[in-house]
Design a protein around this motif. Structure first.
Motif: not given
Ligand SMILES: *Cc1c(COP(=O)(O)O)cnc(C)c1O
Length: 404
Positions: A365-372
């Motif tokens: 239930g957590v939406i996060a992002l990559p950075a590379g």
């Protein structure tokens, strides 16, 4: 070839259920994106909802494009009111909302002029063109790990080879130097350099903040060599790092400042602010049909007003510092190399790949992002409730513990 527009075929797309629609989207979209196995239908504040009504804590803010969260009442009210007046009005005409917005943005950034456009890449295109016009030079010095967009000019200044190389040849005279390395920057800036382009915190490249003094030294170098300083705040702008613009932390004055993402409150918008050393552009030197459209300007004005009349920026600074301290104290060293960032722009560099971590976070239930490929990037809306922020932090901690 169908003989005419087939309305029956189109009607079936309205009847399809959510699962069919995901397949339909797979079938017809360009294929240019990695897609997650998730259909988002609604957002409210820092919460996203899928087709089944399941709620997720948003730590991505639409890639940083909704610092005020989803459905902010001030933004909605401004957009609704503007829609009743007029939405499109190219810059061949004057328009009162645009006039107000340009003045508000220029005052906020302490820069005299602005060119309005529709995205971050376009803002950097404008900056590159303006830098060439103003200096009569063509060289651009950019940084390794820097990200400035995907259009041909902006892409030329973007470091990631997999984005750039398939499209060569790009615009010439771009050189890349390591970020936070003054000696290499100084060696690269010559009397043929039109501009240095930098992010105050590298975003896509892995969440790397500028070291103390780096941006100031870059500015001094630009002045000394007759080059301009382009500061790309497409991701760091509008309160994200605990200042309206991240370069305020470093007390510098960019010659060209590019912004986009959160500026329109969710409406596509970008801008290139123009400093005194650059001056006014000549008529017809650049343009954009939708640039400065009244709907985006109304959204932009609501964003600036909301940030000015609330403590969201100070809160981002404070919450971000507390969250990073918490992560540094509690995240397992076995899986985490470093925690870095500024305000609510946070990167957690992992020892392994980030993709499985992102999938597990989504399941929980957590939406996060990559950075590379190895950095977990958190960009929660600045309006996120503290409960949600610490709940998300606990889930991140748990997932990284289990990944050990
Ligand atoms: C996202 C981003 C861009 C590109 O913006 P688009 O609106 O996707 O074109 C440029 N620079 C930085 C620093 C960004 O984060």
């Amino acid at each position: 070839m169908p003989e005419a527009y087939d309305s029956a075929a189109v009607a079936t797309t309205f009847d399809a259920d959510a699962l069919d629609l995901a397949a339909l989207e797979e079938a017809h979209s360009s294929g240019a994106y990695f897609k997650r196995d998730l259909t988002i239908v609604r957002g409210q504040g820092a919460r996203l909802f899928d087709a089944e009504g399941r709620s997720y804590i948003d730590c991505a803010s639409g890639q940083g494009s909704s610092n005020l969260g989803h459905g902010h009442p001030a933004v909605l009210a401004a957009l609704r009111a503007q829609m009743d007046e007029i939405m499109v009005c190219p810059e061949m005409f004057h328009n009162p909302v645009r006039a107000r917005y340009q003045a508000a943005l220029c005052n906020a950034a302490q820069m005299p002029r602005v060119f309005l456009c529709n995205s971050g890449a376009e803002a950097n295109e404008a900056a590159i063109k303006f830098a060439r016009l103003a200096t009569g030079r063509t060289g651009i010095v950019s940084t390794m790990r820097g990200f400035h967009g995907r259009t041909m000019g902006a892409l030329s200044t973007t470091w990631e080879k997999t984005y750039r190389e398939p499209f060569a040849p790009l615009i010439p005279d771009v050189t890349f130097v390591p970020y936070n390395n003054l000696e290499r920057l100084s060696a690269a800036v010559t009397d043929e350099t039109a501009a240095i382009i930098l992010e105050p915190v590298q975003g896509e490249g892995g969440v790397h903040p500028a070291q103390e003094g780096y941006l100031q030294a870059a500015q001094a170098l630009a002045y000394e060599r007759g080059a301009l300083l382009i500061v790309d705040e497409v991701q760091t702008g509008f309160g994200r790092t605990g200042a309206l613009f991240a370069h305020e932390h470093d007390r510098i004055r960019p010659d060209l400042l590019t912004v986009a993402k959160s500026m329109g409150g969710g409406i596509p918008m970008g801008a290139c602010l123009i400093g005194e050393r650059v001056g006014a552009m000549t008529p017809a030197s650049h343009g954009s049909t939708f640039g400065g459209n009244p709907l985006a300007c109304a959204g932009g004005l609501a964003v600036l007003e909301t940030l000015a009349n609330s403590d969201l920026i100070g809160r981002a600074r404070d919450l971000g510092a507390r969250l990073m301290d918490h992560f540094r104290a509690h995240l397992p060293e076995g899986t985490v190399r470093e925690v870095r960032g500024r305000g609510l722009m946070i990167g957690i560099e992992l020892r392994g790949k980030v993709a499985p971590v992102l999938r597990e976070l989504q399941t929980r239930g957590v939406i996060a992002l990559p950075a590379g490929s190895t950095v977990l990037r958190l960009l929660p809306p600045l309006v996120i409730e503290e409960d949600d922020l610490w709940r998300a932090a606990a889930i991140v901690e748990e997932v990284l513990r289990n990944a050990a």
